[in-house]
Design an enzyme around this catalytic site. Structure first.
Site, mmCIF file in Angstrom:
data_model
loop_
_atom_site.group_PDB
_atom_site.id
_atom_site.type_symbol
_atom_site.label_atom_id
_atom_site.label_comp_id
_atom_site.label_asym_id
_atom_site.label_seq_id
_atom_site.Cartn_x
_atom_site.Cartn_y
_atom_site.Cartn_z
ATOM 1 N N ASP A 1 0.856 -1.198 0.000
ATOM 2 C CA ASP A 1 0.000 0.000 0.000
ATOM 3 C C ASP A 1 0.883 1.236 0.000
ATOM 4 O O ASP A 1 2.091 1.137 0.178
ATOM 5 C CB ASP A 1 -0.882 -0.002 1.267
ATOM 6 C CG ASP A 1 -0.033 -0.074 2.522
ATOM 7 O OD1 ASP A 1 0.387 0.968 3.019
ATOM 8 O OD2 ASP A 1 0.248 -1.187 3.002
ATOM 9 N N ASP B 1 0.423 3.629 2.266
ATOM 10 C CA ASP B 1 0.095 4.208 3.566
ATOM 11 C C ASP B 1 -1.046 5.223 3.381
ATOM 12 O O ASP B 1 -2.049 4.878 2.744
ATOM 13 C CB ASP B 1 1.344 4.812 4.229
ATOM 14 C CG ASP B 1 1.179 4.928 5.726
ATOM 15 O OD1 ASP B 1 0.559 4.029 6.328
ATOM 16 O OD2 ASP B 1 1.653 5.915 6.307
#
Ligand SMILES: CSC[C@H]1O[C@H](OP(=O)(O)O)[C@H](O)[C@@H]1O
Ligand SMILES: Nc1ncnc2[nH]cnc12
Length: 307
Positions: free
Chosen positions: A221, A223
């Site tokens: 990801d 974040d």
């Protein structure tokens, strides 16, 4: 697992610590499941021993077999001490991480060479306390030799779409909640490359135990600093699943290479040998040493106090 022997009569030099989405090692035949009790308790999971081309490999699930341990509940001291007690000198630790850099895309691999500690001091983080003090060097928290092996293996897998970033700073946060947006931007301004919740104290304890330790990270990801969606668990698991084939191949290739060098100075961590023991032996004067703390150090380094 229940039917496997709980002992193994040869030293096991190489271990993998599996993280989120990598709680089992597949494709290897398990021959034993060990559960050593250490002065710091029991490890997160039984240590599975599997044979790879006749060479034993240890596998430990960081968060337990069912991911029941939060990052701050992982018994890192028991994990590292238990691995050392069965002969382990090299650890490849796998971790799912958030990316703090545009160029590190979800599913890319990162081999970090630095850490910034953002844990909150609530995790037990040293073997050397309670009447035996020791200060190990931690300027370079990972193992450059192992990082080189991972790079070589990833290079050979480029055709399979494996992208690996060599070097980078991992931010280890406390969790278990993810970062705020302000924190995420701050970590980027500090030069952070990726973020997780498990690089510490695991890597520091490995150094105290004189083990060669390298983390392999896989980005899952961006974040919450990026313009795309904010991280959540579903996103982490989605990317872990999507790239699990490559993750397992990469770990497998690294194990192939390490097994070929099972008795090399690199795998036996000869370059770390004596570093922590030196840091401990000369610090606390004999009259200040606590016998219980001495016994714990003896568990890590049998024969330590003999001369
Ligand atoms: C499920 S997202 C947060 C969780 O994932 C990483 O785990 P690991 O390092 O064991 O792969 C991260 O460190 C957090 O513990
Ligand atoms: N964004 C993130 N922050 C902390 N740990 C993570 N593990 C995977 N993604 C993460």
């Amino acid at each position: 697992m229940a039917s496997l022997p709980d002992h193994f009569d040869r030293p096991v030099h190489i271990a993998v610590i599996g993280g989120t989405g990598l709680a089992k090692i597949e494709g290897y035949t398990p021959v034993a499941a060990l559960n050593p009790t250490t002065p710091w308790g029991n490890p997160s999971s039984p240590i599975t021993i599997a044979l790879h081309n006749g060479i034993p490999i240890a596998f430990l699930a960081r968060h337990g077999l069912h991911h029941q341990l939060a990052p701050h509940e992982v018994p890192a001291r028991a994990n590292i001490a238990a691995l050392r007690s069965i002969g382990v000198r090299t650890i490849i630790a796998f971790s799912a991480v958030g990316s703090l850099r545009e160029e590190i895309k979800p599913m890319d691999f990162v081999v970090p060479d630095q850490i910034i500690d953002r844990t909150k001091g609530i995790r037990p983080f040293t073997f050397f306390e309670g009447g035996v003090v020791g200060h190990v060097g931690f300027a370079d928290p990972f193992d450059a030799g192992l990082a080189g092996v991972v790079q070589k293996c990833a290079d050979a897998m480029k055709g399979d779409g494996v992208v690996l970033h060599q070097g980078g700073t991992i931010i280890c946060m406390e969790g278990p909640a993810f970062s705020t947006r302000a924190e995420s931007h701050m970590y980027r301004s500090w030069g952070g490359s990726v973020i997780n919740m498990s690089a510490l104290p695991e890597s520091k304890l490995a150094r105290e135990a004189e083990l060669a330790y390298q983390m392999i990270c896989m980005a899952t990801d961006y974040d919450c600093w990026h313009t795309t969606e904010d991280v959540d668990v579903a996103m982490v698991m989605k990317y872990m699943d999507a790239n699990s084939k490559n993750a397992k191949h990469l770990v497998g290739a690294v194990l192939d290479e390490l097994c070929k060098q099972e008795n090399s100075d690199m795998v036996l961590a000869k370059h770390w040998e004596g570093s922590a023991q030196g840091a401990v032996k000369f610090m606390t004067k004999p009259e200040g040493r606590n016998p219980e703390a001495m016994k714990r150090v003896e568990y890590l380094f049998p024969g330590f106090w003999d001369n």
